[in-house]
Design a protein around this motif. Structure first.
Motif, PDB file in Angstrom:
ATOM      1  N   ALA A  94       0.842  -1.221   0.142  1.00  0.00           N
ATOM      2  CA  ALA A  94       0.023   0.111  -0.076  1.00  0.00           C
ATOM      3  C   ALA A  94       0.871   1.329   0.030  1.00  0.00           C
ATOM      4  O   ALA A  94       0.541   2.113  -0.730  1.00  0.00           O
ATOM      5  N   LEU A  95       1.943   1.216   0.761  1.00  0.00           N
ATOM      6  CA  LEU A  95       2.750   2.470   0.808  1.00  0.00           C
ATOM      7  C   LEU A  95       3.752   2.484  -0.630  1.00  0.00           C
ATOM      8  O   LEU A  95       3.822   3.719  -0.822  1.00  0.00           O
ATOM      9  N   TRP A  96       3.806   1.424  -1.108  1.00  0.00           N
ATOM     10  CA  TRP A  96       4.704   1.550  -2.304  1.00  0.00           C
ATOM     11  C   TRP A  96       4.011   2.279  -3.488  1.00  0.00           C
ATOM     12  O   TRP A  96       4.022   3.055  -4.144  1.00  0.00           O
ATOM     13  N   LEU A  97       2.506   1.652  -3.350  1.00  0.00           N
ATOM     14  CA  LEU A  97       1.666   2.190  -4.320  1.00  0.00           C
ATOM     15  C   LEU A  97       1.150   3.749  -4.242  1.00  0.00           C
ATOM     16  O   LEU A  97       1.164   4.575  -5.121  1.00  0.00           O
ATOM     17  N   LEU A  98       1.479   4.197  -2.944  1.00  0.00           N
ATOM     18  CA  LEU A  98       1.161   5.563  -2.691  1.00  0.00           C
ATOM     19  C   LEU A  98       2.239   6.486  -3.104  1.00  0.00           C
ATOM     20  O   LEU A  98       2.150   7.293  -3.503  1.00  0.00           O
ATOM     21  N   TRP A  99       3.378   5.661  -2.696  1.00  0.00           N
ATOM     22  CA  TRP A  99       5.015   6.642  -3.163  1.00  0.00           C
ATOM     23  C   TRP A  99       4.813   6.870  -4.498  1.00  0.00           C
ATOM     24  O   TRP A  99       5.503   7.752  -4.970  1.00  0.00           O
ATOM     25  N   ARG A 100       4.458   5.903  -5.333  1.00  0.00           N
ATOM     26  CA  ARG A 100       4.786   5.906  -6.798  1.00  0.00           C
ATOM     27  C   ARG A 100       3.624   6.872  -7.427  1.00  0.00           C
ATOM     28  O   ARG A 100       3.399   7.063  -8.911  1.00  0.00           O
ATOM     29  N   SER A 101       2.458   6.874  -6.839  1.00  0.00           N
ATOM     30  CA  SER A 101       1.263   7.686  -7.180  1.00  0.00           C
ATOM     31  C   SER A 101       1.574   9.091  -7.474  1.00  0.00           C
ATOM     32  O   SER A 101       2.030   9.791  -6.595  1.00  0.00           O
ATOM     33  N   SER A 102       0.850   9.857  -8.617  1.00  0.00           N
ATOM     34  CA  SER A 102       0.996  11.218  -8.761  1.00  0.00           C
ATOM     35  C   SER A 102      -0.370  11.977  -8.047  1.00  0.00           C
ATOM     36  O   SER A 102      -0.397  13.038  -7.958  1.00  0.00           O
ATOM     37  N   HIS A 103      -1.137  10.920  -7.566  1.00  0.00           N
ATOM     38  CA  HIS A 103      -2.504  11.741  -6.667  1.00  0.00           C
ATOM     39  C   HIS A 103      -2.798  10.563  -5.721  1.00  0.00           C
ATOM     40  O   HIS A 103      -3.617   9.980  -5.356  1.00  0.00           O
ATOM     41  N   PRO A 104      -1.539  10.886  -4.490  1.00  0.00           N
ATOM     42  CA  PRO A 104      -1.709  10.146  -3.465  1.00  0.00           C
ATOM     43  C   PRO A 104      -2.944  10.100  -2.755  1.00  0.00           C
ATOM     44  O   PRO A 104      -3.202   8.985  -1.988  1.00  0.00           O
ATOM     45  N   TRP A 105      -3.544  11.226  -2.690  1.00  0.00           N
ATOM     46  CA  TRP A 105      -4.850  11.452  -1.887  1.00  0.00           C
ATOM     47  C   TRP A 105      -5.868  10.413  -2.368  1.00  0.00           C
ATOM     48  O   TRP A 105      -6.809  10.122  -1.443  1.00  0.00           O
ATOM     49  N   SER A 106      -5.976  10.002  -3.541  1.00  0.00           N
ATOM     50  CA  SER A 106      -6.827   8.857  -4.055  1.00  0.00           C
ATOM     51  C   SER A 106      -6.760   7.765  -3.396  1.00  0.00           C
ATOM     52  O   SER A 106      -7.956   7.174  -2.807  1.00  0.00           O
ATOM     53  N   LEU A 107      -5.347   7.099  -3.251  1.00  0.00           N
ATOM     54  CA  LEU A 107      -5.223   5.888  -2.561  1.00  0.00           C
ATOM     55  C   LEU A 107      -5.335   6.138  -0.957  1.00  0.00           C
ATOM     56  O   LEU A 107      -5.990   5.281  -0.214  1.00  0.00           O
ATOM     57  N   ALA A 108      -4.687   7.282  -0.621  1.00  0.00           N
ATOM     58  CA  ALA A 108      -4.946   7.584   0.822  1.00  0.00           C
ATOM     59  C   ALA A 108      -6.210   7.690   1.302  1.00  0.00           C
ATOM     60  O   ALA A 108      -6.558   7.324   2.644  1.00  0.00           O
ATOM     61  N   THR A 109      -7.244   8.120   0.383  1.00  0.00           N
ATOM     62  CA  THR A 109      -8.698   8.073   1.004  1.00  0.00           C
ATOM     63  C   THR A 109      -9.037   6.720   1.164  1.00  0.00           C
ATOM     64  O   THR A 109     -10.005   6.340   2.213  1.00  0.00           O
ATOM     65  N   ILE A 110      -8.988   5.583   0.276  1.00  0.00           N
ATOM     66  CA  ILE A 110      -9.163   4.347   0.605  1.00  0.00           C
ATOM     67  C   ILE A 110      -8.660   3.718   1.563  1.00  0.00           C
ATOM     68  O   ILE A 110      -9.277   2.846   2.356  1.00  0.00           O
ATOM     69  N   TYR A 111      -7.157   4.036   1.829  1.00  0.00           N
ATOM     70  CA  TYR A 111      -6.637   3.410   2.861  1.00  0.00           C
ATOM     71  C   TYR A 111      -7.220   3.889   4.363  1.00  0.00           C
ATOM     72  O   TYR A 111      -7.418   2.931   5.470  1.00  0.00           O
ATOM     73  N   ILE A 112      -7.511   5.079   4.526  1.00  0.00           N
ATOM     74  CA  ILE A 112      -8.192   5.813   5.547  1.00  0.00           C
ATOM     75  C   ILE A 112      -9.274   4.929   5.884  1.00  0.00           C
ATOM     76  O   ILE A 112      -9.899   4.590   6.983  1.00  0.00           O
ATOM     77  N   ALA A 113     -10.158   4.908   4.849  1.00  0.00           N
ATOM     78  CA  ALA A 113     -11.664   4.295   5.031  1.00  0.00           C
ATOM     79  C   ALA A 113     -11.513   2.779   5.439  1.00  0.00           C
ATOM     80  O   ALA A 113     -12.021   2.292   6.205  1.00  0.00           O
ATOM     81  N   ALA A 114     -10.196   2.148   4.842  1.00  0.00           N
ATOM     82  CA  ALA A 114     -10.241   0.925   5.300  1.00  0.00           C
ATOM     83  C   ALA A 114      -9.377   0.416   6.831  1.00  0.00           C
ATOM     84  O   ALA A 114     -10.012  -0.334   7.384  1.00  0.00           O
ATOM     85  N   GLY A 115      -8.772   1.583   7.169  1.00  0.00           N
ATOM     86  CA  GLY A 115      -8.293   1.792   8.489  1.00  0.00           C
ATOM     87  C   GLY A 115      -9.455   1.688   9.755  1.00  0.00           C
ATOM     88  O   GLY A 115      -9.527   1.155  10.639  1.00  0.00           O
ATOM     89  N   ILE A 116     -10.373   2.609   9.334  1.00  0.00           N
ATOM     90  CA  ILE A 116     -11.661   3.004  10.170  1.00  0.00           C
ATOM     91  C   ILE A 116     -12.478   1.560  10.230  1.00  0.00           C
ATOM     92  O   ILE A 116     -12.673   1.315  11.352  1.00  0.00           O
ATOM     93  N   ALA A 117     -12.491   1.075   9.168  1.00  0.00           N
ATOM     94  CA  ALA A 117     -13.613  -0.182   9.102  1.00  0.00           C
ATOM     95  C   ALA A 117     -12.747  -1.367   9.847  1.00  0.00           C
ATOM     96  O   ALA A 117     -13.606  -1.916  10.760  1.00  0.00           O
ATOM     97  N   THR A 118     -11.409  -1.381  10.026  1.00  0.00           N
ATOM     98  CA  THR A 118     -10.781  -2.304  10.796  1.00  0.00           C
ATOM     99  C   THR A 118     -10.593  -2.228  12.127  1.00  0.00           C
ATOM    100  O   THR A 118     -10.877  -3.199  12.848  1.00  0.00           O
ATOM    101  N   ILE A 119     -10.792  -0.798  12.465  1.00  0.00           N
ATOM    102  CA  ILE A 119     -11.037  -0.488  13.720  1.00  0.00           C
ATOM    103  C   ILE A 119     -12.195  -0.937  14.661  1.00  0.00           C
ATOM    104  O   ILE A 119     -12.289  -1.252  15.620  1.00  0.00           O
ATOM    105  N   ILE A 120     -13.287  -0.533  13.758  1.00  0.00           N
ATOM    106  CA  ILE A 120     -14.423  -0.493  13.976  1.00  0.00           C
ATOM    107  C   ILE A 120     -14.868  -2.178  14.285  1.00  0.00           C
ATOM    108  O   ILE A 120     -15.511  -2.614  15.188  1.00  0.00           O
TER     109      ILE A 120
END
Length: 271
Positions: A94-120
């Protein structure tokens, strides 16, 4: 908590024996959602493959994570090892895909949502509420996040169509939450199922009207409506039939959903 001294789990398996999720229906959900996202991207790249591995590892990490939480007062080496391996692999990709992305916030949004779901989900497991409708809806939505993950990893942007596709997958697979619960009198809720399908249908129609989903893509949700209607008409059979037949129904309808959705999203020369 105290560290458990044993290196063999209660099931007799050593710590180095891999853990695999027994939720076979979720495998179908993950694969179908990811393939619809890849179809929407209309291409498959090496980044798409890495995103698939990331989604799979993230899904597998949930199993030892939940098992460890259920232990409450002891640490189990096997669960911790495979949580670390699966989770570490998913995070690294996930971090590698984020690093090579030219629009990191698109992936970051998905990661944040997944993290929140995991906590819940972790909190729900802790409180023994993991089978509640709300937690299952959140878990299904997180799994269907494989669709926008495949899309963004492939073409490096997040569009309204990708978001609508994620919600379409979530609505379709969440239909099974309400049908499966009809098998037990304690959890059966016909009105709840009707209400969910009515709301989901309204959103799908809205996405179609906004041109976020093509007409045929939106129409794929009718498969869930047809299945739900047949089950309501045959509740007695559905409650008493073998679970294998329920799994066959879900697999068949998921395959039809994938075929309809993917064919409507792929470019003409691939169709």
């Amino acid at each position: 908590m105290t560290i458990a001294s044993e290196t063999v789990s209660r099931s007799g398996r050593p710590w180095y024996h891999p853990t695999f999720s027994p939720e076979h229906g979720v495998y179908v959900m993950l694969v179908v959602s990811f393939l619809t996202g890849a179809a929407a991207a209309q291409q498959w790249t090496w980044a798409t493959t890495l995103a698939l591995v990331c989604a799979y590892c993230g899904f597998q990490a949930e199993h030892p994570f939940s098992l460890q939480i259920k232990q409450r007062r002891s640490w189990k080496p096997r669960f911790l090892v495979w949580l670390g391996l699966y989770g570490g692999g998913a995070i690294a990709i996930a971090l590698w895909l984020l690093w090579r992305s030219s629009h990191p916030w698109s992936l970051a949004t998905i990661y944040i949502a997944a993290g929140i779901a995991t906590i819940i989900d972790g909190l729900s497991v802790r409180q023994r509420q993991q089978k509640s409708v709300w937690n299952e809806l959140i878990t299904f939505a997180a799994t269907c996040g494989a669709a926008p993950l495949a899309y963004v990893a492939t073409i490096d942007t997040l569009s309204t169509s990708a978001i609508a596709l994620w919600l379409l997958n979530t609505f379709f697979f969440s239909s099974a939450i309400f049908t499966v619960k009809l098998r037990k009198e304690r959890t059966a809720s016909v009105l709840g199922g009707i209400g969910f399908h009515a709301i989901a249908t309204g959103f799908v129609i809205l996405f179609w009207q906004l041109h976020w989903l093509a007409p045929v893509t939106a129409a794929a949700f009718s498969i869930a409506l047809f299945k739900f209607g047949l089950i309501l008409l045959n509740q007695e059979w559905y409650r008493n039939t073998k679970i294998q037949y329920v799994a066959m129904i879900e697999t068949l309808t998921s395959t039809l959903f994938l075929a309809t959705t993917a064919l409507s999203l792929l470019p003409a020369h691939l169709n």
